[in-house]
Write a protein that holds these residues in place. Sequence first.
Motif, PDB file in Angstrom:
ATOM      1  N   VAL A  75      56.828 -11.889   1.797  1.00 18.53           N
ATOM      2  CA  VAL A  75      55.771 -11.981   0.794  1.00 18.53           C
ATOM      3  C   VAL A  75      55.405 -13.423   0.466  1.00 18.53           C
ATOM      4  O   VAL A  75      54.388 -13.667  -0.193  1.00 18.53           O
ATOM      5  CB  VAL A  75      56.160 -11.246  -0.509  1.00 18.53           C
ATOM      6  N   SER A  76      56.216 -14.397   0.913  1.00 21.03           N
ATOM      7  CA  SER A  76      55.890 -15.801   0.655  1.00 21.03           C
ATOM      8  C   SER A  76      54.956 -16.388   1.712  1.00 21.03           C
ATOM      9  O   SER A  76      54.478 -17.521   1.554  1.00 21.03           O
ATOM     10  CB  SER A  76      57.172 -16.639   0.586  1.00 21.03           C
ATOM     11  N   ASP A  77      54.680 -15.649   2.787  1.00 20.99           N
ATOM     12  CA  ASP A  77      53.792 -16.149   3.845  1.00 20.99           C
ATOM     13  C   ASP A  77      52.354 -16.269   3.345  1.00 20.99           C
ATOM     14  O   ASP A  77      51.920 -15.517   2.458  1.00 20.99           O
ATOM     15  CB  ASP A  77      53.828 -15.221   5.060  1.00 20.99           C
ATOM     16  N   GLN A  78      51.594 -17.179   3.964  1.00 23.13           N
ATOM     17  CA  GLN A  78      50.204 -17.389   3.562  1.00 23.13           C
ATOM     18  C   GLN A  78      49.330 -16.166   3.823  1.00 23.13           C
ATOM     19  O   GLN A  78      48.359 -15.924   3.102  1.00 23.13           O
ATOM     20  CB  GLN A  78      49.629 -18.605   4.277  1.00 23.13           C
ATOM     21  N   ASP A  79      49.663 -15.394   4.841  1.00 23.54           N
ATOM     22  CA  ASP A  79      48.855 -14.221   5.175  1.00 23.54           C
ATOM     23  C   ASP A  79      49.440 -12.940   4.589  1.00 23.54           C
ATOM     24  O   ASP A  79      49.117 -11.835   5.040  1.00 23.54           O
ATOM     25  CB  ASP A  79      48.722 -14.080   6.690  1.00 23.54           C
ATOM     26  N   THR A 138      52.128   5.140  -4.158  1.00 17.43           N
ATOM     27  CA  THR A 138      52.914   4.261  -5.020  1.00 17.43           C
ATOM     28  C   THR A 138      53.451   3.091  -4.212  1.00 17.43           C
ATOM     29  O   THR A 138      53.894   3.268  -3.077  1.00 17.43           O
ATOM     30  CB  THR A 138      54.105   5.022  -5.645  1.00 17.43           C
ATOM     31  N   VAL A 139      53.419   1.901  -4.817  1.00 17.62           N
ATOM     32  CA  VAL A 139      54.069   0.715  -4.259  1.00 17.62           C
ATOM     33  C   VAL A 139      55.151   0.278  -5.240  1.00 17.62           C
ATOM     34  O   VAL A 139      54.902   0.163  -6.447  1.00 17.62           O
ATOM     35  CB  VAL A 139      53.059  -0.427  -4.031  1.00 17.62           C
ATOM     36  N   VAL A 140      56.353   0.062  -4.722  1.00 15.70           N
ATOM     37  CA  VAL A 140      57.466  -0.428  -5.545  1.00 15.70           C
ATOM     38  C   VAL A 140      57.804  -1.836  -5.062  1.00 15.70           C
ATOM     39  O   VAL A 140      58.201  -2.029  -3.907  1.00 15.70           O
ATOM     40  CB  VAL A 140      58.700   0.484  -5.425  1.00 15.70           C
ATOM     41  N   ASN A 141      57.649  -2.803  -5.937  1.00 13.42           N
ATOM     42  CA  ASN A 141      57.894  -4.196  -5.553  1.00 13.42           C
ATOM     43  C   ASN A 141      59.259  -4.650  -6.053  1.00 13.42           C
ATOM     44  O   ASN A 141      59.450  -4.935  -7.232  1.00 13.42           O
ATOM     45  CB  ASN A 141      56.805  -5.114  -6.120  1.00 13.42           C
ATOM     46  N   LEU A 142      60.215  -4.717  -5.124  1.00 13.79           N
ATOM     47  CA  LEU A 142      61.571  -5.170  -5.433  1.00 13.79           C
ATOM     48  C   LEU A 142      61.868  -6.546  -4.849  1.00 13.79           C
ATOM     49  O   LEU A 142      62.985  -7.039  -4.965  1.00 13.79           O
ATOM     50  CB  LEU A 142      62.604  -4.169  -4.873  1.00 13.79           C
ATOM     51  N   ALA A 143      60.884  -7.161  -4.212  1.00 16.54           N
ATOM     52  CA  ALA A 143      61.124  -8.420  -3.500  1.00 16.54           C
ATOM     53  C   ALA A 143      61.464  -9.542  -4.476  1.00 16.54           C
ATOM     54  O   ALA A 143      60.750  -9.766  -5.454  1.00 16.54           O
ATOM     55  CB  ALA A 143      59.896  -8.791  -2.677  1.00 16.54           C
ATOM     56  N   TRP A 144      62.561 -10.244  -4.189  1.00 16.33           N
ATOM     57  CA  TRP A 144      62.951 -11.399  -5.002  1.00 16.33           C
ATOM     58  C   TRP A 144      63.957 -12.219  -4.211  1.00 16.33           C
ATOM     59  O   TRP A 144      64.587 -11.711  -3.278  1.00 16.33           O
ATOM     60  CB  TRP A 144      63.556 -10.968  -6.328  1.00 16.33           C
ATOM     61  N   GLY A 145      64.110 -13.480  -4.581  1.00 20.27           N
ATOM     62  CA  GLY A 145      65.076 -14.352  -3.922  1.00 20.27           C
ATOM     63  C   GLY A 145      66.080 -14.895  -4.923  1.00 20.27           C
ATOM     64  O   GLY A 145      65.698 -15.285  -6.033  1.00 20.27           O
ATOM     65  N   PHE A 146      67.355 -14.939  -4.541  1.00 22.65           N
ATOM     66  CA  PHE A 146      68.412 -15.490  -5.397  1.00 22.65           C
ATOM     67  C   PHE A 146      68.969 -16.794  -4.827  1.00 22.65           C
ATOM     68  O   PHE A 146      69.526 -17.597  -5.551  1.00 22.65           O
ATOM     69  CB  PHE A 146      69.536 -14.467  -5.545  1.00 22.65           C
ATOM     70  N   GLN A 147      68.877 -16.949  -3.550  1.00 22.27           N
ATOM     71  CA  GLN A 147      69.213 -18.190  -2.869  1.00 22.27           C
ATOM     72  C   GLN A 147      68.042 -18.518  -1.935  1.00 22.27           C
ATOM     73  O   GLN A 147      67.327 -17.611  -1.529  1.00 22.27           O
ATOM     74  CB  GLN A 147      70.502 -18.033  -2.049  1.00 22.27           C
ATOM     75  N   PRO A 148      67.798 -19.775  -1.642  1.00 21.62           N
ATOM     76  CA  PRO A 148      68.597 -20.982  -1.910  1.00 21.62           C
ATOM     77  C   PRO A 148      68.284 -21.600  -3.274  1.00 21.62           C
ATOM     78  O   PRO A 148      67.121 -21.876  -3.583  1.00 21.62           O
ATOM     79  CB  PRO A 148      68.167 -21.929  -0.783  1.00 21.62           C
ATOM     80  N   GLY A 170      54.815 -14.027  -4.391  1.00 20.25           N
ATOM     81  CA  GLY A 170      54.888 -12.685  -3.826  1.00 20.25           C
ATOM     82  C   GLY A 170      54.313 -11.646  -4.762  1.00 20.25           C
ATOM     83  O   GLY A 170      53.614 -10.714  -4.333  1.00 20.25           O
ATOM     84  N   THR A 171      54.571 -11.783  -6.063  1.00 21.07           N
ATOM     85  CA  THR A 171      54.001 -10.858  -7.039  1.00 21.07           C
ATOM     86  C   THR A 171      52.482 -10.949  -7.046  1.00 21.07           C
ATOM     87  O   THR A 171      51.787  -9.918  -7.096  1.00 21.07           O
ATOM     88  CB  THR A 171      54.554 -11.148  -8.441  1.00 21.07           C
TER      89      THR A 171
END
Length: 358
Positions: free
Chosen positions: A53-57, A71-81, A95-96
């Motif tokens: 989700v961090s990509d430009q496209d 329905t879309v469920v958005n669970l994407a998140w980063g804890f590292q780095p 991403g959101t």
Amino acid sequence: MRIVIIGASGNVGTALLGRLRETRSGDELVGLVRRPPDPVGEYRGVDWHALDVSDQDAVGELGRHFTDADTVVNLAWGFQPTREVDYLERVGVGGTAAVLEAAQSAGVGHLVHISSVGTYAPGRHGEHVDEDWARTGVPSSAYSRHKAAAEKLIDEHERHHGADAVPVARVRPGFVVQRAAASGLTRYGLPAYLPAHLMPRLPLLPLDRDLCLPLIHAEDVADALVRVIDQGATGPFNLATDPPFTRNDLAEVLGAWSVHVPLPLLGAIVGLTWRARLQPVDRGWLDLAYSVPLLDCGRARDELGWTPSWAPREAMADLLDGIAHLAHTGSAPLRRRSVPDLVRRDLTEGLISSRRFP
């Protein structure tokens, strides 16, 4: 229904897949993750696709998968780095934004966004707050700042599109634990050289006595998410289990002797060891643990009919048992934690606090 889950192979996503199979076996499930798992075991019956989700496209790619999604469920998140805060912001906040834009353009019927207790402002540590408490985050925690910023994007999206905005539910759980996530959580939080299975055998627990956390088991989060999907619910929902989880609870579950270490000293040690690259968790995570409020979950109980099935001590005991037995799944985020592999990667690819693929 066609349900698209972004980040479906992580801690909450793995529990959600299991709950959906139990209660909604006829649904079409689409999983969007950076590294798709083999479609076996916990990850069977899902149409997997690689997507960051961090990509430009990302907006275009998301839109393609959102076509005809109920329905879309958005669970994407980063804890590292933790040393690449800009990248974490692109994943969580950027991403959101991409998910909101793609969902609106595709005419998605319902968007479920996983937020966090971290979205709330400090000032009521140890006290319960409902969903109206200020959402400005804990300033020293990048995770918390980004959770608050992501919710602001949803606010702006709803104001801009008005009645035409895609309906959004915001789920705000406390700290989420489960046995299956043991290897993943210890990979994020422990130095590569430390065998994780030794953690439950600690004889001493050096923490400030004021620790008081809203804790929840991943299975209870998954149950709430399915109820949100079933009912097409919108708006914010706090999720946690009472009573709150304290330092003494942790010491009892570990069978360890608790030692009071004042938060300023503890924070200095965490900050120093992180800067010295001796461990991967920055001080923001400690500040978050000692700043967030407890959660009043009356709205989830009244509107969703939700009640947690795991008590806080039971949930933590489940995680610690997983750590002791090196529990893991077949997904990239939750795969088995191997000290030799982590040390090799630290030496050849950089520390986990600096590389984008833990």
